[in-house]
Scaffold this motif. Structure first.
Motif, mmCIF file in Angstrom:
data_model
loop_
_atom_site.group_PDB
_atom_site.id
_atom_site.type_symbol
_atom_site.label_atom_id
_atom_site.label_comp_id
_atom_site.label_asym_id
_atom_site.label_seq_id
_atom_site.Cartn_x
_atom_site.Cartn_y
_atom_site.Cartn_z
ATOM 1 N N LEU A 174 41.035 26.736 43.020
ATOM 2 C CA LEU A 174 41.820 27.701 42.435
ATOM 3 C C LEU A 174 41.822 29.097 42.808
ATOM 4 C CD1 LEU A 174 44.303 28.021 40.394
ATOM 5 C CD2 LEU A 174 42.738 28.423 38.527
ATOM 6 N N ALA A 175 40.588 29.426 43.076
ATOM 7 C CA ALA A 175 40.289 30.848 43.863
ATOM 8 C C ALA A 175 41.004 30.961 45.278
ATOM 9 C CB ALA A 175 38.713 31.282 43.566
ATOM 10 N N LYS A 176 40.630 29.853 45.847
ATOM 11 C CA LYS A 176 41.054 29.798 47.207
ATOM 12 C C LYS A 176 42.676 29.762 47.374
ATOM 13 C CE LYS A 176 40.473 27.354 51.389
ATOM 14 N NZ LYS A 176 39.667 26.047 52.089
ATOM 15 N N GLU A 177 43.403 28.939 46.328
ATOM 16 C CA GLU A 177 44.734 29.096 46.426
ATOM 17 C C GLU A 177 45.407 30.468 46.034
ATOM 18 O OE1 GLU A 177 46.389 26.270 43.726
ATOM 19 O OE2 GLU A 177 45.019 24.597 44.416
ATOM 20 N N ILE A 178 44.626 30.997 45.210
ATOM 21 C CA ILE A 178 45.325 32.292 44.772
ATOM 22 C C ILE A 178 45.010 33.518 45.906
ATOM 23 C CG2 ILE A 178 45.013 34.348 43.288
ATOM 24 C CD1 ILE A 178 44.196 32.309 41.106
ATOM 25 N N LYS A 179 43.947 33.213 46.537
ATOM 26 C CA LYS A 179 43.531 34.329 47.553
ATOM 27 C C LYS A 179 44.376 33.994 48.930
ATOM 28 C CE LYS A 179 39.207 33.641 48.192
ATOM 29 N NZ LYS A 179 37.653 33.703 48.397
ATOM 30 N N ASN A 180 44.797 32.669 49.225
ATOM 31 C CA ASN A 180 45.678 32.294 50.263
ATOM 32 C C ASN A 180 47.186 32.964 49.858
ATOM 33 O OD1 ASN A 180 43.838 31.242 51.951
ATOM 34 N ND2 ASN A 180 44.096 29.238 51.270
ATOM 35 N N LYS A 181 47.741 32.349 48.719
ATOM 36 C CA LYS A 181 49.047 32.614 48.145
ATOM 37 C C LYS A 181 49.234 34.213 48.374
ATOM 38 C CE LYS A 181 52.585 32.113 45.416
ATOM 39 N NZ LYS A 181 53.868 31.503 45.872
ATOM 40 N N PHE A 182 48.405 35.059 47.802
ATOM 41 C CA PHE A 182 48.610 36.640 47.698
ATOM 42 C C PHE A 182 48.026 37.275 48.838
ATOM 43 C CE2 PHE A 182 48.889 35.013 43.496
ATOM 44 C CZ PHE A 182 50.113 35.164 42.995
ATOM 45 N N ALA A 183 47.518 36.554 49.705
ATOM 46 C CA ALA A 183 46.980 37.214 51.035
ATOM 47 C C ALA A 183 46.015 38.420 50.663
ATOM 48 C CB ALA A 183 47.985 37.631 51.966
ATOM 49 N N VAL A 184 45.185 37.884 49.740
ATOM 50 C CA VAL A 184 44.095 39.070 49.186
ATOM 51 C C VAL A 184 42.471 38.624 49.429
ATOM 52 C CG1 VAL A 184 45.584 40.035 47.601
ATOM 53 C CG2 VAL A 184 44.143 38.044 46.936
ATOM 54 N N GLY A 185 41.653 39.387 49.537
ATOM 55 C CA GLY A 185 40.156 39.140 49.361
ATOM 56 C C GLY A 185 39.871 38.808 48.118
ATOM 57 N N GLY A 186 38.523 38.052 48.076
ATOM 58 C CA GLY A 186 37.994 38.100 46.688
ATOM 59 C C GLY A 186 36.995 37.010 46.736
ATOM 60 N N SER A 187 36.517 36.837 45.730
ATOM 61 C CA SER A 187 35.214 35.635 45.458
ATOM 62 C C SER A 187 35.296 35.053 44.240
ATOM 63 C CB SER A 187 33.830 36.653 45.781
ATOM 64 O OG SER A 187 33.755 37.482 44.876
ATOM 65 N N PHE A 188 34.143 34.140 44.138
ATOM 66 C CA PHE A 188 34.074 33.500 43.099
ATOM 67 C C PHE A 188 32.550 33.534 42.565
ATOM 68 C CE2 PHE A 188 32.530 29.635 40.872
ATOM 69 C CZ PHE A 188 33.211 29.475 39.852
ATOM 70 N N LYS A 189 32.107 34.348 41.490
ATOM 71 C CA LYS A 189 30.925 34.536 40.970
ATOM 72 C C LYS A 189 30.790 34.270 39.505
ATOM 73 C CE LYS A 189 29.515 38.113 44.415
ATOM 74 N NZ LYS A 189 29.041 39.378 44.238
ATOM 75 N N ASP A 190 29.676 33.619 39.036
ATOM 76 C CA ASP A 190 29.381 33.609 37.527
ATOM 77 C C ASP A 190 30.537 32.967 36.980
ATOM 78 O OD1 ASP A 190 26.750 34.242 38.476
ATOM 79 O OD2 ASP A 190 27.487 36.455 38.157
ATOM 80 N N GLY A 191 31.168 32.025 37.410
ATOM 81 C CA GLY A 191 32.605 31.488 36.577
ATOM 82 C C GLY A 191 33.520 32.607 36.398
ATOM 83 N N GLU A 192 33.656 33.259 37.351
ATOM 84 C CA GLU A 192 34.857 34.253 37.409
ATOM 85 C C GLU A 192 35.336 34.314 38.944
ATOM 86 O OE1 GLU A 192 33.708 37.725 34.034
ATOM 87 O OE2 GLU A 192 33.168 37.971 36.175
ATOM 88 N N ILE A 193 36.793 34.594 38.656
ATOM 89 C CA ILE A 193 37.178 34.827 40.094
ATOM 90 C C ILE A 193 37.618 36.276 40.117
ATOM 91 C CG2 ILE A 193 39.499 34.540 41.658
ATOM 92 C CD1 ILE A 193 39.925 31.585 40.174
ATOM 93 N N ILE A 194 37.004 36.748 41.247
ATOM 94 C CA ILE A 194 37.338 38.286 41.471
ATOM 95 C C ILE A 194 38.248 38.519 42.538
ATOM 96 C CG2 ILE A 194 36.043 40.632 41.613
ATOM 97 C CD1 ILE A 194 33.380 38.909 40.695
ATOM 98 N N ILE A 195 39.357 39.152 42.224
ATOM 99 C CA ILE A 195 40.239 39.557 43.245
ATOM 100 C C ILE A 195 40.443 40.929 43.477
ATOM 101 C CG2 ILE A 195 42.807 39.345 44.024
ATOM 102 C CD1 ILE A 195 41.443 36.560 43.900
ATOM 103 N N GLN A 196 40.527 41.288 44.859
ATOM 104 C CA GLN A 196 40.482 42.750 45.358
ATOM 105 C C GLN A 196 41.894 43.178 45.112
ATOM 106 O OE1 GLN A 196 39.625 42.715 49.237
ATOM 107 N NE2 GLN A 196 37.028 42.384 48.696
ATOM 108 N N GLY A 197 41.934 44.258 44.196
ATOM 109 C CA GLY A 197 43.315 44.878 43.774
ATOM 110 C C GLY A 197 43.722 44.611 42.290
ATOM 111 N N ASP A 198 44.919 45.225 42.034
ATOM 112 C CA ASP A 198 45.637 44.794 40.685
ATOM 113 C C ASP A 198 46.758 43.932 40.823
ATOM 114 O OD1 ASP A 198 46.148 44.830 38.021
ATOM 115 O OD2 ASP A 198 46.984 46.899 38.023
ATOM 116 N N TYR A 199 46.385 42.624 40.801
ATOM 117 C CA TYR A 199 47.248 41.308 40.834
ATOM 118 C C TYR A 199 47.749 40.787 39.601
ATOM 119 C CZ TYR A 199 47.221 42.208 45.872
ATOM 120 O OH TYR A 199 47.182 42.979 47.194
#
Length: 110
Positions: free
Chosen positions: A65-90
């Motif tokens: 799901l994290a990968k889908e979100i990052k691809n869909k919105f063309a943003v950077g981010g990561s998956f850590k400790d059971g959380e998806i962290i996306i760069q920016g306010d989306y």
């Protein structure tokens, strides 16, 4: 001695089939939970980040799901400790996307 010869010695009754195997190609279904996922906004090191937490399914599904979100919105981010962290306010865009996929979301903070 080739591999084919070795296999013939091990399995003398086996006949080689040249027919291709049928492979079922089905999409991976994400676990859709009843409890809402938390979508919050934080500033980390002075930069805005969107954090999505509260997924109850498998970690592998959440990573997909994290990968889908990052691809869909063309943003950077990561998956850590059971959380998806996306760069920016989306938050709004991500919440709308998750709701389209059948997830319930809850906005936290700001």
């Amino acid at each position: 001695m080739s591999l084919e010869d070795q296999l013939k010695k091990l399995f003398p009754e086996h006949e080689v089939s040249n027919e291709p195997e049928a492979i079922e190609d089905k999409d991976h279904e994400l676990f859709v939970q009843k409890e809402p996922m938390i979508c919050k906004y934080e500033k980390r090191k002075g930069k805005p980040t969107t954090i999505i937490a509260g997924y109850e399914g498998e970690d592998e599904d959440f990573k997909l799901l994290a990968k889908e979100i990052k691809n869909k919105f063309a943003v950077g981010g990561s998956f850590k400790d059971g959380e998806i962290i996306i760069q920016g306010d989306y938050r709004d865009k991500i919440m709308k996307y998750l709701q389209e996929k059948g997830f319930k979301t809850k906005r936290v903070g700001g």
